[in-house]
Scaffold this motif. Structure first.
Motif, short mmCIF file in Angstrom:
data_model
loop_
_atom_site.label_atom_id
_atom_site.label_comp_id
_atom_site.label_asym_id
_atom_site.label_seq_id
_atom_site.Cartn_x
_atom_site.Cartn_y
_atom_site.Cartn_z
N ASP A 21 0.85 -1.19 0.00
CA ASP A 21 0.00 0.00 0.00
C ASP A 21 0.89 1.24 0.00
OD1 ASP A 21 -2.89 -1.02 0.46
OD2 ASP A 21 -1.68 -2.17 1.89
N LEU A 22 0.29 2.39 -0.02
CA LEU A 22 1.02 3.63 0.19
C LEU A 22 1.55 3.62 1.62
CD1 LEU A 22 -1.67 6.02 -1.32
CD2 LEU A 22 0.19 4.86 -2.54
N TYR A 23 2.65 4.31 1.85
CA TYR A 23 3.20 4.39 3.22
C TYR A 23 3.27 5.86 3.60
CZ TYR A 23 6.13 3.48 7.27
OH TYR A 23 6.62 3.41 8.56
N LEU A 191 15.29 1.42 -7.48
CA LEU A 191 15.66 0.99 -6.13
C LEU A 191 16.95 1.66 -5.64
CD1 LEU A 191 15.60 -2.65 -4.74
CD2 LEU A 191 17.43 -1.08 -4.21
N PRO A 192 18.08 1.54 -6.36
CA PRO A 192 19.30 2.18 -5.85
C PRO A 192 19.19 3.70 -5.76
CG PRO A 192 19.67 1.26 -8.04
CD PRO A 192 18.35 0.76 -7.57
N SER A 193 18.40 4.30 -6.64
CA SER A 193 18.22 5.76 -6.57
C SER A 193 17.39 6.14 -5.35
CB SER A 193 17.55 6.26 -7.84
OG SER A 193 18.33 5.97 -8.98
N ALA A 194 16.33 5.38 -5.07
CA ALA A 194 15.52 5.64 -3.88
C ALA A 194 16.32 5.46 -2.61
CB ALA A 194 14.29 4.73 -3.88
N ALA A 195 17.31 4.57 -2.64
CA ALA A 195 18.13 4.32 -1.45
C ALA A 195 18.95 5.54 -1.04
CB ALA A 195 19.06 3.13 -1.70
N LEU A 196 19.12 6.50 -1.94
CA LEU A 196 19.83 7.73 -1.59
C LEU A 196 19.06 8.56 -0.57
CD1 LEU A 196 21.08 8.81 -5.14
CD2 LEU A 196 22.32 7.50 -3.41
N VAL A 209 9.07 9.91 -1.11
CA VAL A 209 9.63 9.24 -2.28
C VAL A 209 8.49 8.80 -3.19
CG1 VAL A 209 11.11 7.38 -3.12
CG2 VAL A 209 11.55 8.40 -0.87
N ARG A 210 8.64 9.14 -4.47
CA ARG A 210 7.67 8.68 -5.48
C ARG A 210 8.22 7.43 -6.15
NH1 ARG A 210 6.27 8.33 -10.83
NH2 ARG A 210 8.38 8.89 -11.50
N ALA A 211 7.56 6.30 -5.94
CA ALA A 211 7.93 5.09 -6.67
C ALA A 211 7.38 5.20 -8.09
CB ALA A 211 7.35 3.86 -5.98
N PRO A 212 8.21 5.02 -9.14
CA PRO A 212 7.71 5.16 -10.51
C PRO A 212 6.52 4.22 -10.76
CG PRO A 212 10.09 4.98 -10.49
CD PRO A 212 9.64 4.69 -9.09
N ARG A 213 5.47 4.77 -11.28
CA ARG A 213 4.24 3.99 -11.43
C ARG A 213 4.43 2.77 -12.32
NH1 ARG A 213 -1.94 6.12 -12.37
NH2 ARG A 213 -2.80 4.15 -13.14
N SER A 214 5.28 2.86 -13.32
CA SER A 214 5.46 1.75 -14.25
C SER A 214 6.36 0.66 -13.71
CB SER A 214 6.04 2.27 -15.57
OG SER A 214 7.31 2.86 -15.34
N ALA A 216 7.27 0.07 -9.83
CA ALA A 216 7.25 0.56 -8.44
C ALA A 216 7.70 -0.46 -7.41
CB ALA A 216 5.84 1.03 -8.10
N LEU A 217 7.70 -1.74 -7.74
CA LEU A 217 7.78 -2.78 -6.72
C LEU A 217 9.07 -2.73 -5.90
CD1 LEU A 217 6.16 -5.20 -5.60
CD2 LEU A 217 7.53 -6.66 -7.12
N SER A 218 10.22 -2.66 -6.56
CA SER A 218 11.49 -2.71 -5.81
C SER A 218 11.64 -1.49 -4.90
CB SER A 218 12.68 -2.81 -6.77
OG SER A 218 12.83 -1.63 -7.53
N THR A 219 11.17 -0.34 -5.36
CA THR A 219 11.26 0.87 -4.54
C THR A 219 10.40 0.73 -3.29
OG1 THR A 219 11.64 2.23 -6.50
CG2 THR A 219 10.88 3.36 -4.52
N MET A 220 9.18 0.26 -3.45
CA MET A 220 8.30 0.10 -2.29
C MET A 220 8.84 -0.97 -1.34
SD MET A 220 6.07 2.47 -2.63
CE MET A 220 4.99 2.02 -1.27
N TRP A 221 9.41 -2.02 -1.89
CA TRP A 221 10.02 -3.05 -1.03
C TRP A 221 11.13 -2.46 -0.19
CZ3 TRP A 221 15.21 -4.55 -1.44
CH2 TRP A 221 15.60 -5.56 -0.55
N LEU A 222 12.03 -1.72 -0.82
CA LEU A 222 13.15 -1.14 -0.08
C LEU A 222 12.68 -0.21 1.03
CD1 LEU A 222 16.38 -0.70 -0.17
CD2 LEU A 222 15.73 1.51 -1.16
N LEU A 223 11.74 0.67 0.70
CA LEU A 223 11.32 1.68 1.67
C LEU A 223 10.45 1.08 2.77
CD1 LEU A 223 10.53 4.56 -0.84
CD2 LEU A 223 12.61 4.23 0.50
#
Length: 543
Positions: A21-23, A191-196, A209-214, A216-223
């Motif tokens: 979900d959104l966080y 993912l590596p960019s969001a980790a910054l 942080v905006r996870a790219p809509r197309s 998004a999964l790895s970014t949301m997992w990391l965060l």
């Protein structure tokens, strides 16, 4: 009104499917529908099924297609209200988080690195699911392990606070957080960019942080699964970290207009990024830009040809769809023939394949029309095709319908005309590299022309030099002013402690471009003087 995910009445995710979900403000919040991630392998293994699944899920996110084994995860979509709520949550948390001592915030970097190592296998699986070859996924992890290495963290700490005693005064130079920092990771490396964003958190900022809509999964997992639990461990106030999956223009427009946003970390193309920079400045916000790169490798006459060729073939990793790979080569005429022959030989080891295969370094290229347009312009302009130039299937077979591109090298003779070639002047973002062979002249004049060429590049991410000459090396170190990083006799894309992983000048970093250390970029210097028994009059005019 947004609802917590536990109260949402929609169907639960199919068993085994990762669902985020959104966080916002420390809670999982229901979104406005779902976007699904289909494995990168599926596009190579059964493209018809893969495309059909994507189409079915776009039309009906709750369809039975979500249960197909090719579907690996889903992320909730943010609407305008949830984007704004995330910003408000960050603004509400910023002051309390800034008050946490720097010494404690710095420990977040150490813990983050420990968790990345602990979750290495899942990190790699996430990137492979999003079509990153596993070998490159390990390289991406190595970047983060260097950014958050003990040596790098000590260096950041020293930049954040300095104290001195002077004439009865305690002088402090410290960096204070900017406030609320919004992150916009790119689609090719979210993912590596969001980790910054962890560096911005260490500086004392709250982040959105905006996870790219197309993708998004790895970014949301990391965060959600790595960073959020760490912040709970540190007793951070809810809202210090917020993650939303949303449309880029919709989100950027709201961030630009929202007075609660202080900085926007934008990673994307140069043309769009430079226009975005102007909007940020007009709205009183700090733009932090990571845009395109058109990196050059200079190979001097005394270079180690084999190793220089290895560095040049890094241009083809990920099919060139990485901003920091080399994009052009300047070769001394004395070494050009041997260099081109060695590059042609080594290119044979750069292969396509499924992303989980260990020896694969090429990625699929979905839209290749510009590749062929650039190649045709170069050849029509007098360039010579050295190797490559075709589409291929996953097994390397040349095919008009293949989704891979062969590693392609062209030879361009003469620095004078080199920038009349788009393939030299612009970032190509394809596995396409021109080797520019310089006109023969005396070495001092050639060294000067190489430097002028590198420094006049419109972009400025990384530069590389291959030479055994101390004079040539020192001249480049002293006089190369373009770019955020200079590598000498080394991997062009490799990461090292202390040195920046990102950042540059010109069309790479915008008007404020330089080596990009996000902890420093999202904070600002403040000077403090604490005096004891000092007369203000005497301080101005002397005792």
């Amino acid at each position: 009104m947004l609802r917590e995910a536990a109260q949402e009445e929609s169907a639960e995710a199919p068993s085994g499917l990762k669902s985020y979900d959104l966080y916002i403000a420390g809670k999982d919040v229901a979104g406005d529908g779902w976007v699904y991630t289909v494995s990168g392998r599926s596009l190579l293994e059964d493209v018809f099924t893969s495309v059909s699944l994507k189409r079915s899920l776009e039309q009906d996110p709750e369809s039975e297609a979500a249960k197909h084994p090719y579907v690996v995860g889903r992320c909730a979509i943010a609407d305008d209200a949830s984007i704004d709520l995330a910003t408000q949550a960050a603004a509400a948390a910023a002051a309390d988080w800034q008050a946490v001592p720097l010494e404690r915030r710095m420990k977040l970097g150490t813990r983050f690195r420990e968790e990345l190592i602990k979750h290495e296998d899942e990190f790699l699986r996430m990137l492979v699911a999003e079509s990153h070859p596993v070998k490159l996924a390990r390289w991406e992890l190595s970047c983060l392990l260097q950014i958050y290495s003990p040596g790098s963290l000590r260096w950041y700490d020293k930049q954040m606070r300095v104290e001195k005693e002077y004439n009865g005064r305690r002088l402090i130079l410290h960096r204070q957080p900017d406030g609320v920092v919004a992150f916009n990771p790119p689609q090719n490396a979210p993912l590596p960019s969001a980790a910054l964003c962890v560096l911005a958190l260490m500086a004392g900022n709250a982040v959105v942080v905006r996870a790219p809509r197309s993708i998004a999964l790895s970014t949301m997992w990391l965060l959600r699964d790595i960073v959020a639990p760490l912040l709970e461990e540190f007793d951070a106030p809810p809202g210090v970290l917020n993650a939303v999956c949303s449309n880029p223009k919709q989100t950027m427009d709201r961030w630009i207009a929202d007075p609660l946003i202080n900085d926007i970390f934008y990673i994307g193309g140069s043309q769009e990024g430079l226009r975005f920079e102007q909007q940020c400045v007009a709205h009183g916000k700090k733009p932090i830009l990571e845009l395109a790169g058109n990196d050059g490798i200079v190979v001097w006459k005394d270079a180690d040809v084999k190793w220089a060729a290895e560095a040049i073939t890094e241009a083809f990793y990920g099919s060139g769809q990485i901003c920091m790979v080399p994009n052009y080569v300047l070769a001394h005429p004395d070494v050009a023939e041997a260099l081109i022959a060695e590059v042609k030989k080594q290119v044979k080891g750069i292969k396509p394949g499924l992303p989980e295969e260990e020896d694969v370094l090429l990625s699929p290229v979905r839209r290749s029309e510009r590749f062929f347009r650039l190649l045709r312009q170069a050849l029509d302009n007098g360039a010579e095709l050295v190797t490559g130039g075709n589409r291929t299937e996953v097994d390397g077979t040349v095919s008009e319908t293949g989704v891979f591109l062969q590693p392609t090298v062209v030879r361009v003779d003469g620095l004078d005309r080199a920038r009349t070639y788009d393939v030299v002047r612009e970032e190509t973002f394809f596995p396409l590299v021109p080797i520019v062979v310089a006109e023969r002249d005396h070495d001092d004049a050639m060294l000067e022309s190489f430097l002028q060429f590198v420094n006049s590049n419109d972009y400025g991410l990384r530069n590389s030099l291959w030479s055994r000459s101390d004079h040539v090396v020192e001249t480049f170190v002293r006089r190369t002013v373009n770019g955020g990083l200079l590598k000498v006799n080394d991997s062009h894309i490799g990461f090292l402690p202390y040195l920046p992983s990102h950042g540059g000048t010109g069309r790479t970093g915008g008007a404020f471009g330089e080596a990009n250390y996000p902890m420093l970029k999202t904070s600002h210097v403040q000077g403090v003087s604490i005096a004891r028994d000092v007369s203000p009059y005497d301080a101005v005019f002397g005792a």
